[in-house]
Structures are given as structure tokens and as C-alpha cells.
Write a protein that holds these residues in place. Structure first.
Motif, PDB file in Angstrom:
ATOM      1  N   THR A  44       0.830  -1.206   0.000  1.00  0.00           N
ATOM      2  CA  THR A  44       0.000   0.000   0.000  1.00  0.00           C
ATOM      3  C   THR A  44       0.863   1.255   0.000  1.00  0.00           C
ATOM      4  OG1 THR A  44      -1.788  -1.152   1.151  1.00  0.00           O
ATOM      5  CG2 THR A  44      -1.807   1.249   1.242  1.00  0.00           C
ATOM      6  N   ASP A  70      -9.552   1.650  -1.261  1.00  0.00           N
ATOM      7  CA  ASP A  70      -8.713   0.887  -2.180  1.00  0.00           C
ATOM      8  C   ASP A  70      -7.695   1.808  -2.842  1.00  0.00           C
ATOM      9  OD1 ASP A  70     -10.228  -1.446  -1.750  1.00  0.00           O
ATOM     10  OD2 ASP A  70     -11.702  -0.797  -3.225  1.00  0.00           O
ATOM     11  N   GLY A  72      -5.110   1.603  -6.325  1.00  0.00           N
ATOM     12  CA  GLY A  72      -4.755   0.796  -7.483  1.00  0.00           C
ATOM     13  C   GLY A  72      -3.949   1.586  -8.493  1.00  0.00           C
ATOM     14  N   GLN A  87     -11.840  -4.020  -7.626  1.00  0.00           N
ATOM     15  CA  GLN A  87     -11.682  -4.094  -6.177  1.00  0.00           C
ATOM     16  C   GLN A  87     -13.031  -3.927  -5.494  1.00  0.00           C
ATOM     17  OE1 GLN A  87      -8.841  -0.814  -6.175  1.00  0.00           O
ATOM     18  NE2 GLN A  87      -7.234  -2.209  -5.485  1.00  0.00           N
ATOM     19  N   GLY A  90     -13.200  -2.809   0.188  1.00  0.00           N
ATOM     20  CA  GLY A  90     -12.250  -1.900   0.824  1.00  0.00           C
ATOM     21  C   GLY A  90     -10.971  -2.533   1.325  1.00  0.00           C
ATOM     22  N   ASN A  92      -8.020  -2.688  -0.185  1.00  0.00           N
ATOM     23  CA  ASN A  92      -7.210  -3.381  -1.194  1.00  0.00           C
ATOM     24  C   ASN A  92      -6.096  -2.479  -1.716  1.00  0.00           C
ATOM     25  OD1 ASN A  92      -8.808  -5.890  -1.594  1.00  0.00           O
ATOM     26  ND2 ASN A  92     -10.386  -4.417  -2.167  1.00  0.00           N
ATOM     27  N   ALA A  93      -5.012  -3.107  -2.147  1.00  0.00           N
ATOM     28  CA  ALA A  93      -3.915  -2.402  -2.812  1.00  0.00           C
ATOM     29  C   ALA A  93      -3.469  -3.266  -3.982  1.00  0.00           C
ATOM     30  CB  ALA A  93      -2.757  -2.174  -1.854  1.00  0.00           C
ATOM     31  N   GLN A 109      -9.815  -8.185  -6.570  1.00  0.00           N
ATOM     32  CA  GLN A 109      -9.623  -8.254  -5.121  1.00  0.00           C
ATOM     33  C   GLN A 109     -10.950  -8.111  -4.401  1.00  0.00           C
ATOM     34  OE1 GLN A 109      -6.796  -4.940  -4.977  1.00  0.00           O
ATOM     35  NE2 GLN A 109      -5.183  -6.406  -4.450  1.00  0.00           N
ATOM     36  N   GLY A 111     -11.197  -7.553  -0.762  1.00  0.00           N
ATOM     37  CA  GLY A 111     -11.132  -6.883   0.534  1.00  0.00           C
ATOM     38  C   GLY A 111      -9.893  -7.243   1.312  1.00  0.00           C
TER      39      GLY A 111
END
Length: 122
Positions: A44, A70, A72, A87, A90, A92-93, A109, A111
Motif C-alpha cells: 500500500t 482501495d 490501485g 476491487q 475496501g 485493497n492495494a 480483489q 477486501g
């Protein structure tokens, strides 16, 4: 703090070293997935710094990360790439990095996930 960052970086590097690349249709890809919260935080933070270094508004990037949202990045160099990040839930990276020509890469993704995918095409 340096010790924690170095430890997290070492864990990510060890994960990358054990990942076997997949090759098909003129491309090769490899991915790194966070296995714990420390690796998730490292991915992240790295993506936030990447975005800031490439012209993103630092307040927006940091706010997005701080609120559990998120983050990205899709970075493409070359021609004819097809890439996406989906995504949900929430936290997510994701970073999708495509180089060369005509690569196809997608990340999904659900979560609290951290993933980096590197794809090289010819």
C-alpha cells in the motif's frame, strides 16, 4: 521503523523469489501477494509513493489509504496492452505493471488484499 520496513521488504522479496512465472501467448508474468498485514502495508505504501512520484495529488492518495479505501495503479509502457483492476469491500492495494507489447493482465480483489503483477510481452 527502519528495521520493520527492512523486514517487510525482505518478506516481499522472499515471496517474489519463490513465485514461478507463467508464460503464454508471447508474454511472461509474475505476481506478489501479501501474506500478512505487514506486507499489505508495504505494498500500500509503495503504491501510494509511486502515485505521488508520478503526479497524483498526495492528499488524495493518502486520504484514500488512511480511510481503508482501495488503492490501485495500472502502469503501461509499450503498445497494445489490456489491463484492469477490480476491487471490492475496501482495504485493497493493487499494482499492475505492463511492459513491452500486447500484454493481458487483470487483478480482482475482494477486501484487504495486496497484489503486484508484472507482465512483459513481445
Amino acid at each position: 521503523m527502519f528495521k520493520k520496513t527492512f523486514t517487510a521488504l525482505a518478506l516481499v522479496a522472499a515471496t517474489a523469489a519463490t513465485t514461478v512465472p507463467a508464460a503464454a501467448n508471447g508474454q511472461i508474468s509474475f505476481g506478489i501477494s501479501a501474506q500478512n498485514q505487514q506486507e499489505q502495508d508495504l505494498i500500500t505504501g509503495g503504491l501510494a509513493l509511486f502515485q505521488i512520484a508520478n503526479g497524483a495529488d498526495p492528499a488524495q492518495v493518502l486520504t484514500n489509504v488512511a480511510t481503508g479505501g482501495d488503492i490501485g495503479v495500472v502502469h503501461q509502457e509499450g503498445n497494445g496492452h489490456n489491463g484492469s483492476i477490480a476491487q471490492g469491500n475496501g482495504g485493497n492495494a493493487a499494482g499492475l505493471f505492463q511492459f513491452g507489447n500486447n500484454t493481458n493482465g487483470h487483478i480482482a480483489q475482494n477486501g484487504g488484499e495486496g497484489d503486484l503483477v508484472f507482465t512483459f510481452g513481445w
